[in-house]
Design an enzyme around this catalytic site. Structure first.
Site, mmCIF file in Angstrom:
data_model
loop_
_atom_site.group_PDB
_atom_site.id
_atom_site.type_symbol
_atom_site.label_atom_id
_atom_site.label_comp_id
_atom_site.label_asym_id
_atom_site.label_seq_id
_atom_site.Cartn_x
_atom_site.Cartn_y
_atom_site.Cartn_z
ATOM 1 N N MET A 57 -7.094 9.274 -12.319
ATOM 2 C CA MET A 57 -6.078 9.280 -13.356
ATOM 3 C C MET A 57 -6.364 8.236 -14.434
ATOM 4 S SD MET A 57 -3.580 10.864 -14.489
ATOM 5 C CE MET A 57 -2.394 11.746 -13.489
ATOM 6 N N PHE A 110 5.930 -23.673 8.641
ATOM 7 C CA PHE A 110 4.861 -22.695 8.799
ATOM 8 C C PHE A 110 5.413 -21.269 8.661
ATOM 9 C CE2 PHE A 110 2.181 -20.020 11.661
ATOM 10 C CZ PHE A 110 1.058 -20.018 10.849
ATOM 11 N N GLN A 111 4.824 -20.503 7.781
ATOM 12 C CA GLN A 111 5.216 -19.116 7.505
ATOM 13 C C GLN A 111 6.661 -18.978 7.021
ATOM 14 O OE1 GLN A 111 3.833 -16.758 10.926
ATOM 15 N NE2 GLN A 111 1.863 -16.547 9.869
ATOM 16 N N GLU A 152 1.719 -4.447 7.341
ATOM 17 C CA GLU A 152 3.151 -4.301 7.085
ATOM 18 C C GLU A 152 3.459 -3.358 5.928
ATOM 19 O OE1 GLU A 152 1.649 -7.204 7.649
ATOM 20 O OE2 GLU A 152 2.722 -8.245 9.266
ATOM 21 N N LYS A 182 14.969 -17.483 13.416
ATOM 22 C CA LYS A 182 14.569 -17.468 14.829
ATOM 23 C C LYS A 182 15.682 -17.984 15.737
ATOM 24 C CE LYS A 182 10.510 -18.173 17.614
ATOM 25 N NZ LYS A 182 9.111 -18.634 17.534
HETATM 26 C C1 LIG Z 1 -1.200 -0.152 -6.314
HETATM 27 C C2 LIG Z 1 -1.658 0.510 -7.564
HETATM 28 N N1 LIG Z 1 -2.685 -0.025 -8.260
HETATM 29 C C3 LIG Z 1 -3.096 0.567 -9.405
HETATM 30 C C4 LIG Z 1 -2.484 1.691 -9.869
HETATM 31 C C5 LIG Z 1 -2.960 2.336 -11.168
HETATM 32 N N2 LIG Z 1 -3.510 3.670 -10.914
HETATM 33 C C6 LIG Z 1 -2.781 4.777 -11.083
HETATM 34 S S1 LIG Z 1 -3.615 6.174 -10.718
HETATM 35 C C7 LIG Z 1 -5.002 5.302 -10.343
HETATM 36 C C8 LIG Z 1 -6.274 5.993 -9.914
HETATM 37 C C9 LIG Z 1 -6.137 6.668 -8.617
HETATM 38 O O1 LIG Z 1 -7.403 7.044 -8.200
HETATM 39 P P1 LIG Z 1 -7.620 7.902 -6.889
HETATM 40 O O2 LIG Z 1 -6.820 7.321 -5.786
HETATM 41 O O3 LIG Z 1 -9.041 8.095 -6.647
HETATM 42 O O4 LIG Z 1 -6.886 9.258 -7.241
HETATM 43 P P2 LIG Z 1 -7.204 10.359 -8.377
HETATM 44 O O5 LIG Z 1 -6.448 9.965 -9.596
HETATM 45 O O6 LIG Z 1 -8.671 10.381 -8.586
HETATM 46 O O7 LIG Z 1 -6.661 11.594 -7.779
HETATM 47 C C10 LIG Z 1 -4.784 3.937 -10.523
HETATM 48 C C11 LIG Z 1 -5.813 2.902 -10.323
HETATM 49 C C12 LIG Z 1 -1.407 2.187 -9.128
HETATM 50 N N3 LIG Z 1 -0.707 3.261 -9.510
HETATM 51 N N4 LIG Z 1 -1.017 1.590 -7.974
#
Ligand SMILES: Cc1ncc(C[n+]2csc(CCOP(=O)(O)OP(=O)(O)O)c2C)c(N)n1
Lengths: 567, 192
Positions: free
Chosen positions: A477, A114-115, A52, A164
């Site tokens: 990042m 349920f749900q 979803e 529902k």
């Molecule tokens: C759902 C979610 N969880 C954690 C983060 C924190 N976060 C931001 S950038 C990042 C790393 C992303 O790594 P990758 O997808 O390998 O991309 P890159 O930065 O290497 O291009 C994380 C963990 C986020 N933005 N969203």
């Protein structure tokens, strides 16, 4: 007026709103609606996603490229809770959505059936409007209201929780579109005094700057903005979500502000005497430390949402109204001008960034491939006219920075929420919304794995999405922040990844792994040769960095150009 | 500055009569970590329009932002904020005290007269006293009754009317009716 079931009434309502594509996933408490859909196959197409979360992000991608509300149809309980991330994302990024969740029959509400989940309760704080339909007679009214609210004024997500019993009960169906709600003023009338004050400030300004956000796209004000910029000679800069509203090569467009924005726009923000902010909300990724943000400038804030004016940055003049209407009425009050010297100063700063950051990133002579050079090469191969979708992280900043834009609504990215996993489903929605355009999706090895199951949707729907995995084997990042601010303590950011090309091939999707510079352009040509899905996995430098950068909480007037160099 | 932070504001919210509105309004305070000092909900002078009266201690800057965010909710018609000098406001308190103790004190009549209070119920075990007034006054009576052992005490949320002639919202609703026509036109424009 004709007699039908609630489920049919819902679908007829969607059709009355012009809906042709929806994104959904069935389950117990929404089965009557899915059953009814069976008879509408020729008029409404449901894209069967794999999760979803995929449905809601796909609907967001669809809404962002088309400007129409994206429609989501899921079951109660886990189906509903799985869409929450997307609802929150759409709220903060002003994306119009109508999300329909199944719900247990009215008589079971409150019994932990349920749900059963309190969907209205959990979505109230993260949606523009949230309503539970408990009887079939409410359907037409609620759906009409939902579409009106989702797309008018400052757009946003609306949630309809559909019990529902309302789905199976029968009703005399009579649909009337909604165009008025007493308690809701989507298009506030524009105050002439405010316009006059704004014009006076702009006409008298020595160092004015236009700072625009997604509001330009949301109000279809691209042409008006262009005219205003051309007439006044005022340099224009934008936020991440504002990108592509003006063509990248327009001389007075000077780039992006913010944490990883361009040098000129950021530094000049703290030198401007008048900033005309249009359809943007002074997010902290734009302002950094607000106490040092543009304190010298008089700020004219144009926004359709009264609660945005003065929320983060005090406005000298607040102009409440739809961006397009405001700019249209402002233009005749503005003087023909040039600000050549001032505008050139942006270019001088951008030239420094070009030399210190952009050239080394996009045209390295040796070593591993860089993210920026891959993005720039893909953008060029698409004639700078692809729809660019990104995930979140370094790939997002690189995708946004190094793509060029010719037409509006060409960058689809999760701005306010920064949702990893947004990109792949959003690219699906974007391709469905604009089948004639090339859709290039840049992602990281981390983010793609958050919604990678949607490769199944791409396979089933045969959607020609071009997936470019910028694989650095790190949560890049976060790793960058660890390098800069956490003493290179790489806590839980190294990734052991699957073979993405093989994975794609398991879904019947073509692909190629690119390891070296020589192979890049051939792979890009192969990827773009037809309109089929493609996965191009590129091994990029492991410890690449996104620069320039304003570290969180630091004034925007100084940016890091490299790990050791500031300007 | 310290002074500013600590003003007691009375927020009045006019809304449609919809399920869940209290929740919609209160989460806006929660997000800003603001404590609601008192709250009361009732119908207003306008048919079908509900009125919330919320008292909250904070700064002018913050209350202004909160009120705008409340107004942003679809089913909220208007929201306003006032300082105490702009409104006439009232609260009501009930006190339950042991009958013996209060009668033995010999001060019962004096207290009732002094505070202009009323006796709602009296039986062998307890007396229920009602007092309307500002919180300082109801608080004072509480202090005076304390020596006799207050068994239960409750104070209602503040209710308030403004010092101007009509409810601010009346004109607004009339204006909205006028807007109806123009609105549909604008929406059609942006559909294309
Ligand atoms: C759902 C979610 N969880 C954690 C983060 C924190 N976060 C931001 S950038 C990042 C790393 C992303 O790594 P990758 O997808 O390998 O991309 P890159 O930065 O290497 O291009 C994380 C963990 C986020 N933005 N969203």
């Amino acid at each position: 007026m004709s007699k039908m079931t609630g489920s049919q009434a819902l679908i007829e309502s969607l059709i009355a709103e012009g809906v042709k594509d929806i994104f959904g996933y069935p389950g117990g408490q929404i089965m009557p609606v899915f059953d009814a859909l069976y008879d509408y196959k020729d008029r409404i197409k449901n894209v069967l996603v794999r999760h979803e979360q995929g449905a809601v992000h796909a609907a967001q991608g669809f809404a962002r490229v088309t400007g129409k509300p994206g429609v989501v149809l899921v079951t109660s309980g886990p189906g509903a809770t799985n869409v929450l991330t997307g609802v929150a994302d759409a709220m903060i990024d002003s994306t119009p959505l109508v999300v329909i969740t199944g719900q247990v029959p009215s008589q079971l509400l409150g019994t932990d059936a349920f749900q059963e989940t309190d969907v209205v309760g959990v979505t109230l704080p993260i949606s523009k409007w949230s309503y539970q339909i408990r009887k079939p007679e409410d359907i037409a009214w609620a759906v009409a209201r939902a579409f009106y609210i989702a797309k008018s004024g400052r757009p946003g997500p609306v949630v309809l929780d559909f019990t529902k019993n309302a789905q199976i009960g029968s009703v005399d169906f009579d649909y009337k579109k909604c165009d008025y709600i007493r308690s809701y003023t989507p298009y506030p009338s524009i105050d002439n005094n405010a316009l006059a004050k704004a014009a006076e400030l702009i006409n008298g300004a020595k160092k004015p700057m236009i700072l625009f956000g997604q509001g330009i796209q949301l109000s279809h004000a691209e042409e008006q903005l262009k005219e205003m910029v051309e007439k006044t000679g005022i340099p224009a800069v934008c936020t991440l979500l504002g990108l592509s509203s003006l063509p990248s090569d327009m001389p007075l467009f000077k780039g992006m502000v913010g944490m990883h924005g361009n040098l000129g726009p950021n530094k000049k923000t703290n030198e401007s005497d008048v900033i005309i902010a249009i359809g943007m909300r002074f997010d902290d990724r734009v302002t950094s430390d607000t106490s040092t943000y543009a304190t010298q400038a008089k700020i004219i804030h144009v926004d359709i949402d009264p609660s945005e004016i003065g929320k983060n940055i005090p406005a000298e003049v607040g102009v409440l109204g739809d961006a397009k209407a405001v700019i249209e009425r402002l233009i005749p009050l503005l003087e023909n001008k040039e600000h050549k010297r001032w505008a050139d100063e942006f270019d001088e700063l951008n030239a420094i960034e070009h030399k210190k950051v952009i050239i080394p990133e996009t045209k390295p002579e040796e070593g591993y491939l860089n993210m920026g050079e891959v993005v720039a090469a893909v953008s060029a191969a698409c004639g700078d006219n692809a729809i660019v979708v990104t995930d979140v992280g370094q790939n997002q900043m690189m995708g946004a920075r190094y793509s060029k834009y010719k037409s509006t609504r060409s960058l689809i990215t999760s701005g306010g929420l920064g949702t990893m996993g947004y990109g792949l489903p959003a690219a699906i929605g974007a391709k469905l919304g604009a089948p004639e355009r090339t859709v290039c999706f840049f992602t990281g090895d981390g983010g793609i794995q958050m919604t990678i199951q949607e490769l199944g949707t791409i396979m089933q729907e045969k959607l020609g999405v071009k997936i470019i995995i910028l694989n650095n084997s790190w949560l890049g990042m976060v790793r960058q922040w660890q390098e800069l601010f956490f003493d290179e303590r790489y806590s839980h950011t190294a990734m052991l990844n699957p073979d993405f090309v093989k994975l794609a091939s398991a879904y019947g999707i073509k692909g190629k792994l690119v390891k070296s510079r020589q192979d890049l352009s051939d792979a890009i040509s192969e990827m773009l040769a037809d309109d089929e899905p493609y996965v191009m996995e590129v091994d990029v430098v492991e410890k690449g960095m996104v620069f320039p950068m304003i570290p969180g909480g630091k004034p925007i007037s100084k940016m890091m150009l490299t790990t050791t160099e500031w300007y | 500055m310290q002074q500013e932070e600590n003003t007691l504001y009375t927020v009045t919210v006019y809304s449609e009569n919809q399920v869940g509105l209290l929740n919609q309004v209160s989460i806006i305070f929660t997000r800003r970590n603001l404590n609601i000092w008192s709250l009361s909900v009732s119908s207003s002078a306008i048919e079908g329009v509900h009125k919330f009266t919320i008292a909250c201690r904070t700064s002018k800057e913050l209350i202004e932002k909160v009120v705008k965010q409340i107004e942003k909710r679809i089913d909220v018609i208007r929201a306003f904020y006032y300082t105490d000098d702009e409104i006439v406001y009232q609260e009501m308190a009930l006190y339950k005290v042991p009958t013996d103790a209060i009668l033995e004190s010999g001060k019962f009549e004096k207290l009732i007269r002094k505070y202009n209070a009323r006796i709602l119920e009296m039986n062998k075990t307890f007396v229920v006293i009602e007092k309307t007034g500002h919180c300082q006054e109801t608080g004072q009576l509480f202090e005076e009754l304390s020596p006799y052992g207050v068994l239960q005490f409750v104070r209602s949320g503040r209710i308030a009317v403004t010092k101007c002639k009509v409810e601010h919202v009346t004109n607004y609703i009339e204006e909205q009716e006028v807007r109806r026509v123009q609105e549909s036109q604008l929406l059609c424009d942006c559909d294309i």
